[in-house]
Design a protein around this motif. Structure first.
Motif, mmCIF file in Angstrom:
data_model
loop_
_atom_site.group_PDB
_atom_site.id
_atom_site.type_symbol
_atom_site.label_atom_id
_atom_site.label_comp_id
_atom_site.label_asym_id
_atom_site.label_seq_id
_atom_site.Cartn_x
_atom_site.Cartn_y
_atom_site.Cartn_z
ATOM 1 N N GLU A 221 0.848 -0.988 0.007
ATOM 2 C CA GLU A 221 0.034 0.038 0.040
ATOM 3 C C GLU A 221 0.811 1.246 0.152
ATOM 4 O OE1 GLU A 221 -3.867 1.506 2.542
ATOM 5 O OE2 GLU A 221 -2.054 0.711 3.589
ATOM 6 N N GLU A 255 -0.460 -6.471 2.377
ATOM 7 C CA GLU A 255 -1.505 -5.526 1.728
ATOM 8 C C GLU A 255 -1.340 -4.083 2.240
ATOM 9 O OE1 GLU A 255 -5.790 -5.230 -0.613
ATOM 10 O OE2 GLU A 255 -5.271 -7.000 1.005
ATOM 11 N N HIS A 256 -1.662 -4.012 3.325
ATOM 12 C CA HIS A 256 -2.003 -2.698 4.205
ATOM 13 C C HIS A 256 -0.997 -2.566 5.168
ATOM 14 C CE1 HIS A 256 -5.629 -2.460 1.708
ATOM 15 N NE2 HIS A 256 -6.070 -3.639 2.366
#
Length: 490
Positions: A221, A255-256
């Motif tokens: 991200e 992902e984040h």
């Protein structure tokens, strides 16, 4: 399937000697004592770190789902990570094999005419045998993590993925320093030993041309490289030299940024029983204009080395959930008794048994999945709930699966297959399918048991039911009761 190169075959060759290694290390009483004490300590620390069983289970489930979500999106997240890193000024390099990874790093160092390297703790660089590769090209590569420094000084490789020198006690380390460090006065005081190592490393940090580190989490991200450590050497490696090279496996991407805190909470408590690590580094870019420290260039090498093979199979993909905490090793009855070097592979213990076959092939590691009691302790303590015992059974199956024209699931599939054993099981299956054949076989076995080899006599003797005592328990109680009655009447 890729062909394994010379650096990989070094570990494959040692894996073939697994049984000899086990015999050697089981006979080393000092080694077994070192591991027994260390493992008991680490298990107690982990238990104390999770005071609430409910919190632990909730956190484990949460982190399992995070890793599974990220792995399901892995191809997309890797592309997103590359885009973000490049936009932040960090250059990304892809390596399918360890040879490619080493060549990329060597070329980056050569471009800057580098001659000295300080390296933070990185199991992936151990996987590629990077130190040996650079030394062959006249580049000095010094480990800056204290455990890694001790192992390097002893010309060994780590015996644990978190604590590389856990197989040595303070007396052994003191003797190692006395033999290899000029002017060192023998001392078994731990603080003195650590201070001696720091004094040497501090000068090297200032002189190094290049810093190399691993990566614990790579955030797609934001394009952030996260590095967890306790000694500060990782921060020194990534800020003082003008060139910083990070290397990691492709499965480390998340992902984040919000995925990191729960994973970090589980990692530190599962590994060393700490609520949080001493240092948590977040690297987003090279040194910017006006900043006084930091590298002028940052590069990331993303390594495959068999990971895409594991990723391709839904069940085996769970292997890539690993966050490298070492908890499975600390609780494994096999690892505790033989240590890490007996495995002959970079990653020892339960996690090594399921990841090494993808990196080296089952033909070189077919004995590792069978070196387990399947007690389930590794699966019970794994912070991201990798079903290690189940995967071990799957690898055993792949190891003896007959070869066919179909694409192989794994390199070296069927390497552990025995034609004699396969024939025996085929006959056994046919016998048990027919009631007539089964009855006939039992009739024959009971009448020709005298043909059993004498060398099995010891095996049968310990399984023979003991002879009944002269008096049964009921008889002894009855006799005692009668004596008491006679005494009362008297």
């Amino acid at each position: 399937m890729k062909q394994f190169n010379e650096a990989e075959s070094k570990y494959a060759a040692s894996a073939k000697a697994f049984r000899d290694n086990v015999t050697r290390d089981l006979g080393n009483e000092e080694l077994r004592s070192n591991f027994r004490g260390a493992m008991d300590y680490l298990m107690a620390k982990r238990k104390d770190a999770f005071s609430s069983a409910d919190e632990l289970e909730v956190l484990r489930e949460q982190c399992k789902l995070i890793k599974q979500r990220c792995l399901a999106k892995l191809p997309h997240l890797l592309e997103q990570l590359e885009d973000k890193l490049e936009s932040n000024g960090i250059k990304v390099h892809w390596a399918e094999t360890i040879t490619e990874a080493n060549e990329i790093i060597a070329q980056l160092i050569a471009q800057k005419k580098g001659k000295t390297v300080v390296k933070g703790k990185s199991m992936v660089s151990e996987e590629t045998a990077l130190n040996d590769y650079l030394e062959e090209r006249n580049v000095e590569c010094l480990e800056s993590d204290m455990g890694e420094y001790i192992v390097q000084l002893a010309k060994q490789h780590p015996s644990h993925i978190i604590m590389p020198a856990i197989h040595q006690n303070k007396q052994q380390v003191a003797q190692l320093f006395a033999d290899n460090i000029e002017g060192f006065e023998y001392s078994t005081d731990v603080d003195t030993l650590i201070q001696q190592g720091r004094t040497i490393l501090r000068d090297k940090f200032c002189q190094a041309d290049v810093g190399i580190s691993g990566v614990n989490f790579a955030v797609a991200e934001t394009g952030t490289l996260c590095l967890v450590e306790n000694e500060g050497n990782g921060r020194m490696c990534t800020t003082i030299p003008d060139l910083h090279i990070a290397i990691t496996g492709i499965e480390k991407v998340v992902e984040h940024l919000s995925d990191v805190p729960p994973l970090l909470s589980l990692l530190t408590r599962s590994a060393t029983g700490q609520a949080i690590s001493t240092y948590f580094n977040m690297i987003n870019s090279p040194r910017k204009e006006g900043e006084k420290d930091g590298p002028k260039e940052v590069h990331l090498v993303l390594l495959d080395n068999g990971r895409s093979q594991a990723f391709a199979d839904e069940e085996l993909r769970q292997t890539l959930q690993c966050i490298r905490c070492g908890a499975c090793m600390n609780h494994c009855p096999v690892y505790t008794r033989i240590g890490g070097h007996a495995y002959g592979t970079v990653y020892p213990g339960p996690i090594g048994k399921i990841i090494s076959p993808h990196m080296l092939g089952l033909d070189a590691t077919s004995n590792l999945p069978t070196a387990s009691t399947l007690c389930g302790a590794c699966g019970e303590v794994c912070p991201v709930k990798i079903p290690i015992p189940k995967i071990l059974l799957r690898l055993r199956e792949e190891s003896v699966k007959p070869k066919s024209d179909k694409p192989q699931v794994m390199q070296g599939q069927g390497a552990g297959r025995s034609h004699v054993e396969a024939l025996i099981w085929k006959v056994w299956s046919q016998v048990h399918k027919s009631s007539t054949l089964y009855a006939l076989s039992m009739w024959g076995l009971t009448r020709f048991r005298f043909l059993m080899p004498k060398k099995l006599g010891g095996w049968t003797s310990v399984r023979t039911a003991p002879k009944p005592a002269a008096k049964t328990l009921h008889e002894r109680l009855k006799s005692k009761q009668e004596k008491q009655s006679d005494h009362g009447r008297g």
